[in-house]
Design an enzyme around this catalytic site. Structure first.
Site, PDB file in Angstrom:
ATOM      1  N   HIS A  72       0.689  -1.210   0.173  1.00 52.80           N
ATOM      2  CA  HIS A  72      -0.234  -0.024  -0.002  1.00 52.80           C
ATOM      3  C   HIS A  72       0.663   1.321   0.181  1.00 52.80           C
ATOM      4  CE1 HIS A  72      -4.099  -1.771   1.511  1.00 52.80           C
ATOM      5  NE2 HIS A  72      -3.510  -2.373   0.528  1.00 52.80           N
ATOM      6  N   TYR A 200      -9.846   5.303   6.601  1.00 52.11           N
ATOM      7  CA  TYR A 200     -10.119   5.587   7.868  1.00 52.11           C
ATOM      8  C   TYR A 200     -11.210   6.864   7.948  1.00 52.11           C
ATOM      9  CZ  TYR A 200      -5.542   3.617   9.416  1.00 52.11           C
ATOM     10  OH  TYR A 200      -4.713   2.581   9.643  1.00 52.11           O
ATOM     11  N   PRO A 292      -5.303   0.054  18.256  1.00 51.91           N
ATOM     12  CA  PRO A 292      -5.100  -0.183  16.931  1.00 51.91           C
ATOM     13  C   PRO A 292      -4.965   0.857  15.884  1.00 51.91           C
ATOM     14  CG  PRO A 292      -7.282  -0.988  17.658  1.00 51.91           C
ATOM     15  CD  PRO A 292      -6.405  -0.556  18.762  1.00 51.91           C
ATOM     16  N   LYS A 296       0.201  -0.202  14.819  1.00 46.03           N
ATOM     17  CA  LYS A 296       1.769  -0.294  15.492  1.00 46.03           C
ATOM     18  C   LYS A 296       1.939  -1.492  16.518  1.00 46.03           C
ATOM     19  CE  LYS A 296       2.993   3.273  13.530  1.00 46.03           C
ATOM     20  NZ  LYS A 296       3.781   3.043  12.142  1.00 46.03           N
ATOM     21  N   TYR A 384       3.396   6.632  10.006  1.00 47.13           N
ATOM     22  CA  TYR A 384       2.676   5.248   9.775  1.00 47.13           C
ATOM     23  C   TYR A 384       3.716   4.325   9.102  1.00 47.13           C
ATOM     24  CZ  TYR A 384      -1.446   2.973   8.152  1.00 47.13           C
ATOM     25  OH  TYR A 384      -2.693   1.848   8.026  1.00 47.13           O
TER      26      TYR A 384
END
Length: 389
Positions: A72, A200, A292, A296, A384
């Site tokens: 991704h 998200y 979550p 991580k 990220y």
């Protein structure tokens, strides 16, 4: 029985550490209170930082991940009726890998078996002893017989509820914790993902996440009160609620199907300090938990393994204790940065009714700023994809 490193826990962190040690010629034994099938039955996260991907390759167990995993280059943020893509590859030069933790664990198990590593499953009453003395050892029961494993070091890779952290509760350990006032209702379904990358969603009804494990298996979540019970949520009710929280084009494209797993996970942040007690080291969830939202948990376990493995390799290869002496400080420095990022993502994307209208307006302003600031997006992307070890 004698070994150099006794590893308690055969989840990803224990298996990864064990394989790296074996590759370096350092003898180790893994002990677990449950069996292989139980461990593989646990559904966990699936977004891997570049560092975790490299660690799996270093262990020699990354071949299937590179064949089947999904790279991704970014993810979408949905808020105020619009979507904004965070271009991970453009902003940082790297990407993340989506590959289920269950599959990663299976790969490590299979590789350990193929390379002759010893894992003892169904080991009852596993207990570390004398780790703050000069002759550490571990005892366990198997088929009614008590066994003893003498060792140089003990790696506690047995999770938050494991015996290793419990064994150091009276030895000066300090705990830091934040509990969030909601949970994630999640389902796993054998349906194609609604989007090729993660979405998200910040919505008036609460947070939602569209994620995936493969081209044919999807993982979806919605924010729910801690008072909710999974039995209250039928599959149909879940899909309806998810559609309400995602953009219209996403809702219309959503393919639904029966869930193969459904659960509610509470969200919390937790860190234990220090992570070393003599010859005993806490690794992964034994020493820290993250919500979550920032993906991580597994990645922090991998970085813990990196620091501990390098210290042990230096100890046995160079007769230096510098690496193991620095383990706790090095690991915690990275852990707290990941805790900060996970907390910030959680605060940014979820609804907090207790914060009132002012808190909601601040959250909306933060999202709007993020969507228009290259610097803010870069900071999010750097965290990220994973900070360097």
């Amino acid at each position: 029985m004698r070994t150099q490193v006794a590893i308690i826990g055969s989840g990803p962190s224990g298996l990864l550490l064990g394989q790296l040690l074996s590759n370096a010629g350092i003898d180790n034994i893994i002990l677990d209170r449950v069996d292989r099938d139980y461990i593989l039955g646990r559904i966990r996260a699936g977004v891997l930082e570049v560092g975790a991907v490299q660690m799996l390759g270093k262990a020699g167990a990354g071949e299937r991940m590179h064949e089947e995993g999904l790279i991704h280059d970014g993810f979408d943020l949905s808020f105020s009726g619009r979507r904004h893509r965070i271009h991970l590859k453009d902003l940082t030069g790297t990407s993340v890998m989506v590959y289920g933790q269950t599959e990663l664990t299976r790969d490590l198990m299979d590789h350990r078996e193929a390379t002759g590593g010893l894992t003892i499953y169904n080991a009852e009453a596993v207990t570390p002893h004398d780790f703050d003395g000069v002759r550490p050892y571990v005892t366990y029961k198997k088929d009614g017989v008590t066994h003893r494993v003498d060792c140089d070091f003990i790696a506690g890779c047995d999770g938050y509820h494991g015996v290793c952290r419990a064994s150091v509760q009276d030895k000066g350990i300090q705990s830091f914790e934040k509990v969030y006032p909601f949970g994630w209702l999640g389902i796993l379904a054998d349906v194609p993902p609604v989007h090729h990358e993660l979405i998200y969603a910040n919505h008036a009804r609460g947070f939602a996440l569209c994620s995936q494990r493969s081209h044919t298996r999807s993982r979806y979540y919605v924010q729910v009160p801690l008072t909710d019970k999974v039995e209250q949520w039928s599959d149909e009710a879940f899909w309806d609620e998810l559609r309400r929280r995602v953009p219209d084009d996403v809702a219309q494209a959503l393919v639904t199907g029966p869930s193969i797993e459904k659960s509610i996970a509470p969200l919390r942040s937790f860190v234990a300090e220090p992570l070393r007690f003599g010859a005993l080291f806490l690794v992964g969830d034994a020493g820290h938990i993250v919500p979550p939202t920032g993906a991580k948990g597994l990645n922090l376990a991998a970085s813990d393994v990196h620091y501990l493995f390098e210290g042990l390799r230096e100890h046995y290869g160079e007769e230096s204790t510098a690496g193991i002496d620095a383990y706790s400080g090095r690991a915690l420095k990275r852990i707290w940065k990941a805790e900060r990022f996970s907390w910030s993502m959680t605060m940014l994307l979820h609804r907090f009714p207790a914060d009132g209208e002012f808190g909601q307006k601040v959250q909306e302003a933060e999202l709007d700023y993020l969507s228009s600031s290259h610097a803010a997006q870069t900071a999010m992307a750097e965290n990220y994809v994973g900070l360097p070890y």
